[in-house]
Motif scaffolding. Structure first.
Motif, PDB file in Angstrom:
ATOM      1  N   CYS A 297       9.119  -2.864  46.657  1.00 44.56           N
ATOM      2  CA  CYS A 297       9.082  -2.694  45.201  1.00 44.56           C
ATOM      3  C   CYS A 297      10.294  -3.359  44.553  1.00 44.56           C
ATOM      4  O   CYS A 297      11.358  -3.457  45.162  1.00 44.56           O
ATOM      5  N   ARG A 298      10.131  -3.769  43.306  1.00 43.27           N
ATOM      6  CA  ARG A 298      11.235  -4.394  42.560  1.00 43.27           C
ATOM      7  C   ARG A 298      12.113  -3.382  41.845  1.00 43.27           C
ATOM      8  O   ARG A 298      13.296  -3.636  41.610  1.00 43.27           O
ATOM      9  N   ASN A 299      11.521  -2.263  41.452  1.00 41.90           N
ATOM     10  CA  ASN A 299      12.236  -1.263  40.656  1.00 41.90           C
ATOM     11  C   ASN A 299      12.055   0.126  41.240  1.00 41.90           C
ATOM     12  O   ASN A 299      11.077   0.409  41.932  1.00 41.90           O
ATOM     13  N   ALA A 300      13.007   0.985  40.906  1.00 40.60           N
ATOM     14  CA  ALA A 300      12.891   2.412  41.230  1.00 40.60           C
ATOM     15  C   ALA A 300      13.246   3.216  39.989  1.00 40.60           C
ATOM     16  O   ALA A 300      13.958   2.739  39.097  1.00 40.60           O
ATOM     17  N   LEU A 301      12.756   4.434  39.932  1.00 37.89           N
ATOM     18  CA  LEU A 301      13.189   5.396  38.922  1.00 37.89           C
ATOM     19  C   LEU A 301      14.436   6.080  39.453  1.00 37.89           C
ATOM     20  O   LEU A 301      14.437   6.614  40.563  1.00 37.89           O
ATOM     21  N   LEU A 302      15.508   6.028  38.671  1.00 32.69           N
ATOM     22  CA  LEU A 302      16.782   6.631  39.059  1.00 32.69           C
ATOM     23  C   LEU A 302      17.078   7.823  38.154  1.00 32.69           C
ATOM     24  O   LEU A 302      17.108   7.697  36.929  1.00 32.69           O
ATOM     25  N   ILE A 303      17.300   8.969  38.780  1.00 31.45           N
ATOM     26  CA  ILE A 303      17.690  10.188  38.068  1.00 31.45           C
ATOM     27  C   ILE A 303      19.144  10.500  38.410  1.00 31.45           C
ATOM     28  O   ILE A 303      19.524  10.482  39.584  1.00 31.45           O
ATOM     29  N   LYS A 304      19.943  10.788  37.378  1.00 32.44           N
ATOM     30  CA  LYS A 304      21.341  11.157  37.574  1.00 32.44           C
ATOM     31  C   LYS A 304      21.598  12.539  36.979  1.00 32.44           C
ATOM     32  O   LYS A 304      21.072  12.861  35.904  1.00 32.44           O
ATOM     33  N   CYS A 305      22.398  13.328  37.666  1.00 32.78           N
ATOM     34  CA  CYS A 305      22.855  14.598  37.106  1.00 32.78           C
ATOM     35  C   CYS A 305      24.083  14.329  36.254  1.00 32.78           C
ATOM     36  O   CYS A 305      25.083  13.799  36.746  1.00 32.78           O
ATOM     37  N   THR A 306      24.023  14.689  34.976  1.00 34.02           N
ATOM     38  CA  THR A 306      25.150  14.454  34.070  1.00 34.02           C
ATOM     39  C   THR A 306      25.871  15.745  33.684  1.00 34.02           C
ATOM     40  O   THR A 306      27.009  15.705  33.242  1.00 34.02           O
ATOM     41  N   THR A 307      25.202  16.872  33.816  1.00 33.65           N
ATOM     42  CA  THR A 307      25.816  18.185  33.596  1.00 33.65           C
ATOM     43  C   THR A 307      25.287  19.129  34.671  1.00 33.65           C
ATOM     44  O   THR A 307      24.071  19.178  34.911  1.00 33.65           O
ATOM     45  N   THR A 308      26.167  19.868  35.308  1.00 39.02           N
ATOM     46  CA  THR A 308      25.750  20.697  36.442  1.00 39.02           C
ATOM     47  C   THR A 308      25.209  22.058  36.002  1.00 39.02           C
ATOM     48  O   THR A 308      25.517  22.555  34.923  1.00 39.02           O
ATOM     49  N   ASP A 309      24.408  22.623  36.879  1.00 43.61           N
ATOM     50  CA  ASP A 309      23.962  24.015  36.793  1.00 43.61           C
ATOM     51  C   ASP A 309      23.923  24.512  38.231  1.00 43.61           C
ATOM     52  O   ASP A 309      22.971  24.244  38.972  1.00 43.61           O
ATOM     53  N   SER A 310      24.953  25.212  38.631  1.00 43.76           N
ATOM     54  CA  SER A 310      25.093  25.604  40.033  1.00 43.76           C
ATOM     55  C   SER A 310      24.209  26.783  40.415  1.00 43.76           C
ATOM     56  O   SER A 310      24.014  27.060  41.598  1.00 43.76           O
ATOM     57  N   SER A 311      23.661  27.478  39.410  1.00 40.21           N
ATOM     58  CA  SER A 311      22.818  28.640  39.691  1.00 40.21           C
ATOM     59  C   SER A 311      21.582  28.575  38.807  1.00 40.21           C
ATOM     60  O   SER A 311      21.633  28.910  37.615  1.00 40.21           O
ATOM     61  N   ILE A 312      20.466  28.125  39.382  1.00 44.37           N
ATOM     62  CA  ILE A 312      19.228  27.939  38.625  1.00 44.37           C
ATOM     63  C   ILE A 312      18.578  29.297  38.379  1.00 44.37           C
ATOM     64  O   ILE A 312      18.272  30.040  39.322  1.00 44.37           O
ATOM     65  N   ALA A 313      18.391  29.660  37.119  1.00 49.72           N
ATOM     66  CA  ALA A 313      17.755  30.934  36.775  1.00 49.72           C
ATOM     67  C   ALA A 313      16.284  30.924  37.182  1.00 49.72           C
ATOM     68  O   ALA A 313      15.686  29.865  37.413  1.00 49.72           O
ATOM     69  N   SER A 314      15.694  32.089  37.257  1.00 48.80           N
ATOM     70  CA  SER A 314      14.348  32.240  37.818  1.00 48.80           C
ATOM     71  C   SER A 314      13.298  31.374  37.131  1.00 48.80           C
ATOM     72  O   SER A 314      12.419  30.818  37.778  1.00 48.80           O
ATOM     73  N   GLY A 315      13.390  31.241  35.816  1.00 48.29           N
ATOM     74  CA  GLY A 315      12.378  30.489  35.088  1.00 48.29           C
ATOM     75  C   GLY A 315      12.761  29.071  34.764  1.00 48.29           C
ATOM     76  O   GLY A 315      12.066  28.403  33.979  1.00 48.29           O
ATOM     77  N   GLN A 316      13.840  28.568  35.344  1.00 46.95           N
ATOM     78  CA  GLN A 316      14.312  27.218  35.033  1.00 46.95           C
ATOM     79  C   GLN A 316      13.773  26.199  36.040  1.00 46.95           C
ATOM     80  O   GLN A 316      13.366  26.543  37.152  1.00 46.95           O
ATOM     81  N   PHE A 317      13.820  24.921  35.627  1.00 43.53           N
ATOM     82  CA  PHE A 317      13.284  23.870  36.487  1.00 43.53           C
ATOM     83  C   PHE A 317      13.817  22.506  36.078  1.00 43.53           C
ATOM     84  O   PHE A 317      14.333  22.319  34.979  1.00 43.53           O
ATOM     85  N   SER A 318      13.644  21.557  36.983  1.00 42.11           N
ATOM     86  CA  SER A 318      13.911  20.146  36.743  1.00 42.11           C
ATOM     87  C   SER A 318      13.038  19.371  37.716  1.00 42.11           C
ATOM     88  O   SER A 318      13.122  19.575  38.926  1.00 42.11           O
ATOM     89  N   TYR A 319      12.186  18.496  37.187  1.00 43.95           N
ATOM     90  CA  TYR A 319      11.252  17.812  38.080  1.00 43.95           C
ATOM     91  C   TYR A 319      10.680  16.552  37.442  1.00 43.95           C
ATOM     92  O   TYR A 319      10.756  16.354  36.227  1.00 43.95           O
ATOM     93  N   LEU A 320      10.088  15.695  38.269  1.00 43.31           N
ATOM     94  CA  LEU A 320       9.345  14.517  37.849  1.00 43.31           C
ATOM     95  C   LEU A 320       7.864  14.810  38.067  1.00 43.31           C
ATOM     96  O   LEU A 320       7.502  15.575  38.962  1.00 43.31           O
ATOM     97  N   ALA A 321       6.987  14.175  37.291  1.00 44.56           N
ATOM     98  CA  ALA A 321       5.569  14.485  37.444  1.00 44.56           C
ATOM     99  C   ALA A 321       4.685  13.375  36.912  1.00 44.56           C
ATOM    100  O   ALA A 321       5.087  12.602  36.038  1.00 44.56           O
ATOM    101  N   GLN A 322       3.473  13.311  37.456  1.00 44.23           N
ATOM    102  CA  GLN A 322       2.409  12.480  36.891  1.00 44.23           C
ATOM    103  C   GLN A 322       1.097  13.253  36.955  1.00 44.23           C
ATOM    104  O   GLN A 322       0.747  13.834  37.980  1.00 44.23           O
ATOM    105  N   GLY A 323       0.372  13.246  35.827  1.00 43.81           N
ATOM    106  CA  GLY A 323      -0.927  13.896  35.753  1.00 43.81           C
ATOM    107  C   GLY A 323      -2.055  12.892  35.902  1.00 43.81           C
ATOM    108  O   GLY A 323      -1.915  11.711  35.562  1.00 43.81           O
TER     109      GLY A 323
END
Length: 378
Positions: free
Chosen positions: A77-103
């Motif tokens: 492949c020529r390209n990739a999707l790059l995700i960077k963490c810019t602000t931390t969250d060391s303890s993810i609460a029960s209802g929190q999330f971070s993800y990539l998706a395609q429908g």
């Protein structure tokens, strides 16, 4: 006499018919919205067809990574999707999330046979590189009729190293309910029927058992690595393919123009350069301050589109021979519901200038960088 074998103009690797990949833009070719680092909250920000959803106390950005010659040779492949963490969250609460998706649309999945005793197994393959090695998850949500969720773990073994992952997706993993009657069937329409997610962080609300379908909203497991633990963390993804069968085949090489057309079913962006007056259609002045032009969207979009624009009204204008350029005092808008069958959309520009009712005028950018974006995303 020497014989030469001539292949068809679009032949995929691995056999079978064209468009074996159920995903669109899995090789990250098309970036209509942006290629530079963009802060992500929820929705589509950069690469076409891939959502970046963030709901935590941290923050991430998404951007295009143009791959080196060596990385191209590795991933294909020529390209990739790059995700960077810019602000931390060391303890993810029960209802929190971070993800990539395609429908994926239901009418594109009928050949899978889900909801019958002939339900087909799928194989997901992709190239991934992450700063933090550890356990990550992909997740599937089946919509329509009865909703089911399937989290599957995979391991990134080495930091900052491209690794290819292959995951079998069985419609009966841990359950037979997906192949019994109407519960497992996809609706034959343009609505979302299947969602693929790549987890970056998931709270306990979304934890389930790896490899087991369930009715609860289980996108991940408790072993998911917390990508938001450090601002040093990066996550690269490309070469994503979801295909029928229990074996991964070579990534389908879709020509750029074909991939762009497939993406434009969901997003069509028209962008002007600075220092020009880009035309957004010639139309009829319905009044002394409202000019309506017609735009033909090609291809026809998935559903009636909504309109997104750059944020300054004065960067748009109405041009007429009599009054010249009249800056807009409101952002462009869609006039009426549009016609998704023919792809026609009426676009209205508003300016308190000297345009003449019932005359012909042009809707334009006002010597500035602007965009008009039609979206019909899942």
């Amino acid at each position: 006499m020497t014989q030469t074998k001539v292949e068809a103009p679009f032949v995929e690797g691995g056999g079978g018919s064209s468009f074996k990949n159920l995903l669109i833009n899995g090789d990250m070719q098309i970036w209509q919205r942006a290629t530079a680092a963009t802060a992500s909250t929820s929705g589509y920000a950069t690469v076409d067809r891939w959502q970046v959803n963030e709901s935590s106390d941290g923050a991430i950005t998404s951007e295009q990574s143009a791959l080196s010659t060596a990385d191209k040779a590795t991933t294909g492949c020529r390209n990739a999707l790059l995700i960077k963490c810019t602000t931390t969250d060391s303890s993810i609460a029960s209802g929190q999330f971070s993800y990539l998706a395609q429908g994926m649309e239901g009418q594109f999945l009928s050949h899978l046979g889900w909801g019958t005793t002939s339900a087909k197994t799928l194989t997901l393959s992709f190239w991934v590189k992450a700063y933090v090695a550890g356990t990550y998850t992909v997740g599937f949500k089946k919509y329509d009729n009865t909703a089911y969720f399937l989290p599957i773990e995979y391991t990134i073994s080495s930091s900052n190293t491209w690794e290819k992952k292959t995951i079998e997706v069985s419609p009966t993993s841990g359950s037979t309910s997906l192949i019994t009657g109407a519960n497992g069937a996809f609706d034959q329409d343009n609505g979302i029927a299947l969602l693929l997610t790549f987890g970056l962080a998931w709270g306990s609300t979304y934890h389930g058992t790896s490899g087991t379908w369930a009715s609860g909203a289980h996108f991940s497991t408790s072993n998911q690595t917390n990508f938001l633990s450090s601002t040093s963390n990066t996550f690269y993804l490309t070469g994503v393919q979801l295909e029928v069968g229990d074996q991964a085949t070579d990534l389908e090489q879709v020509p750029f123009d074909v991939q762009l057309e497939r993406c434009r079913r969901y997003c069509q962006q028209h962008t002007s350069a600075s220092g020009d007056y880009y035309g957004y259609g010639v139309g009829h002045a319905a009044s002394g301050n409202l000019n309506i032009s017609h735009m033909q969207l090609h291809p026809n979009m998935r559903a009636a589109p909504t309109l997104e624009t750059s944020s300054t009204a004065g960067d748009f204008a109405i041009y007429s021979q009599n009054s010249g350029v009249d800056a807009c005092d409101a952002l462009p808008a869609i006039n009426g519901a549009g016609d998704t069958g023919s792809g026609g959309v009426r676009l209205q520009f508003t300016a308190t200038g000297d345009i003449t009712a019932d005359n012909i005028h042009e809707n334009i950018s006002n010597n500035a960088v602007t965009f008009i974006r039609f979206t019909a995303e899942l």
